[in-house]
Scaffold this motif. Sequence first.
Motif, mmCIF file in Angstrom:
data_model
loop_
_atom_site.group_PDB
_atom_site.id
_atom_site.type_symbol
_atom_site.label_atom_id
_atom_site.label_comp_id
_atom_site.label_asym_id
_atom_site.label_seq_id
_atom_site.Cartn_x
_atom_site.Cartn_y
_atom_site.Cartn_z
ATOM 1 N N LEU A 187 105.665 -2.520 91.255
ATOM 2 C CA LEU A 187 104.909 -1.315 90.919
ATOM 3 C C LEU A 187 103.846 -1.054 91.986
ATOM 4 C CD1 LEU A 187 104.506 -2.084 87.116
ATOM 5 C CD2 LEU A 187 106.096 -0.456 88.156
ATOM 6 N N GLY A 188 103.385 0.171 92.054
ATOM 7 C CA GLY A 188 102.434 0.551 93.077
ATOM 8 C C GLY A 188 101.013 0.141 92.743
ATOM 9 N N PRO A 189 100.098 0.275 93.699
ATOM 10 C CA PRO A 189 98.694 -0.094 93.476
ATOM 11 C C PRO A 189 98.024 0.743 92.399
ATOM 12 C CG PRO A 189 98.973 1.069 95.568
ATOM 13 C CD PRO A 189 100.342 0.750 95.072
ATOM 14 N N ASP A 190 98.557 1.955 92.122
ATOM 15 C CA ASP A 190 97.961 2.782 91.076
ATOM 16 C C ASP A 190 98.093 2.121 89.715
ATOM 17 O OD1 ASP A 190 100.747 3.216 91.445
ATOM 18 O OD2 ASP A 190 100.642 4.914 90.063
ATOM 19 N N VAL A 191 99.199 1.370 89.496
ATOM 20 C CA VAL A 191 99.364 0.669 88.227
ATOM 21 C C VAL A 191 98.357 -0.467 88.120
ATOM 22 C CG1 VAL A 191 100.956 -0.703 86.819
ATOM 23 C CG2 VAL A 191 101.793 1.302 88.064
ATOM 24 N N LEU A 192 98.208 -1.234 89.174
ATOM 25 C CA LEU A 192 97.221 -2.313 89.164
ATOM 26 C C LEU A 192 95.825 -1.768 88.881
ATOM 27 C CD1 LEU A 192 96.346 -5.234 89.610
ATOM 28 C CD2 LEU A 192 96.327 -4.787 92.081
ATOM 29 N N ALA A 193 95.505 -0.605 89.426
ATOM 30 C CA ALA A 193 94.174 -0.015 89.225
ATOM 31 C C ALA A 193 93.939 0.378 87.773
ATOM 32 C CB ALA A 193 94.012 1.202 90.134
ATOM 33 N N LEU A 211 94.529 -10.631 93.356
ATOM 34 C CA LEU A 211 95.812 -10.260 92.771
ATOM 35 C C LEU A 211 96.715 -9.593 93.806
ATOM 36 C CD1 LEU A 211 95.044 -8.891 89.173
ATOM 37 C CD2 LEU A 211 96.659 -10.705 89.774
ATOM 38 N N GLU A 212 96.159 -8.712 94.603
ATOM 39 C CA GLU A 212 96.934 -8.055 95.650
ATOM 40 C C GLU A 212 97.507 -9.095 96.619
ATOM 41 O OE1 GLU A 212 98.199 -5.319 96.192
ATOM 42 O OE2 GLU A 212 97.012 -3.647 95.435
#
Length: 549
Positions: A187-193, A211-212
């Motif tokens: 998944l993209g960084p937008d999901v992590l955010a 995490l990244e």
Amino acid sequence: MADQVRNGTGKAEDGASAHACVAAERVGESRLAVVAVSGKSAVNDRIVVTLDALTRRPPELPWGVRELSEDLGLSRSTVHRTLHALTERDLATQTVNATYVCGPRLRVLADRLHRSHPLLGQARPLAEELARACDATILLSLYDPVRTEGFVALSAIPDGPVRYRLDPGAVIPLHAGAAGRAMLTELGPDVLARLDLVAHTPDTVTEPAELERLLHQAREDGVTISIGQHVALAAGVAAPFHAAGLLGAISATRPRHETRHADLERFAPLVRETALEVGSLVAPPPRPAPEHGRATPTSPSPTEDGGSATVRIERLLSALTASQPLPLGGRALARVLQGNPATAARLLDTALATGLATTHEEHAVAGPLLLRWAAALGPLHSITPIVFPALRDLAQQTGETIGLAEYDPATRTARMTAVVPGSKPIHYDLPTGSDVPLAAGAAGKAILAFLPDDTLSDLPLVTYTDRTPLRRTTIRKDLAQVRDRGWAVGDGERIPDGYGIAVPYFARHTVAGSITATIPRHRADEIDVDAVRTQLSAAALSITQLLSV
């Protein structure tokens, strides 16, 4: 990292304690948000969120109307109307205490998905094989984009006194644990955010930058390793996959104190290989219709608007659980859902927005929410629990002993799986769990008449009484009559002093079993055969409608 996995401070769960906490955990899960705002779509949304509440609540903790209205943020009158409509379609069941649980129709649809969807039915043998190879608990988890979380779709748990356990339907975080983080790598960084980075244990990584870094490493390695980050006393390795329009992960997890880092590295290629195999699974082709036994049509006749909102939702669920891709709109979708194009489009919008459906190869297929419902409800190993109330009512109406025979096409045998004794002073007592011969007696002949013609040729003919038919030509004529009239009679053919009347029931256009009224022969002349047959036929049709997808 040290070769020996460090022992955590959390509490390990064994097989006995896991079940005790699952019910409480499900009650506390976040509910599905109502996403639509238009009036007609809002009705669909209310039905979906009510069904979601019913599936995430274990049957031993049924919902009261007041409690459910508070949970969903809807008025009591709205919740009561919705539950009443769901009960009429057997999607919900009202208990004797005026509370509500999942209905038998919803359980049938969940069972159908277990049999037809590649990530439930076909993936299980792969998970069980991996469990044996790793001596570890194997989870197949899926990503739910509506809730931005994962859930367990199926599990394979090897024997052992202490094992890691998460039951199907359980929520897993994306940032903690091997399975969740494996999906997060896709998944993209937008999901992590958007994630709430809660510390589940002292070892949970909650810093976005760290995490990244871990996600980047996992992408390079092809697997994710987690030690004590979701469950303190668990250690696991997972690999992601994409299949049937869904993102998921295969994970192998063991108790932390029994597992070294070298063990997880040894499991990694096996987990990756299984993830690749799962990602290549496709839905099986539909079975051809049998030579005999097409069920009576069970769907209501199409109307201009396709019926009530609940009827339309049921049609949508039936279409999705059959694992046949749906058109994304237009008249083709309207034909499947038996409504006009605008109504069908609104219904599909609800399905896509809530996760009941997802898009795959320019079609709509079963989505993560529907897979989660099926996972939580599980497969049906017997229809007895869901049809027993109908059998009990039939025994009360007729006063005779009612038996349910279930046919197993894999073994080509039938078994009496449920018996409700009659209420008359003298009634026949049938044993539960006994084999039912197909060529002798009402229960078996009602099934055999709707099996392919060559079935009789392969059956051994056994003598049970002096009335047992032993000539195949005679039996064929009897079976032809059963097909013509729709019911069978057995007069002392299997049980010397028993007289039986049986009617078949069907599932997916294939005979699935029969319902039998068994009467002592000495008073067979006293009963109204037509009345009993009519009552049996009505019950069999009701069961056929319940089982048909």
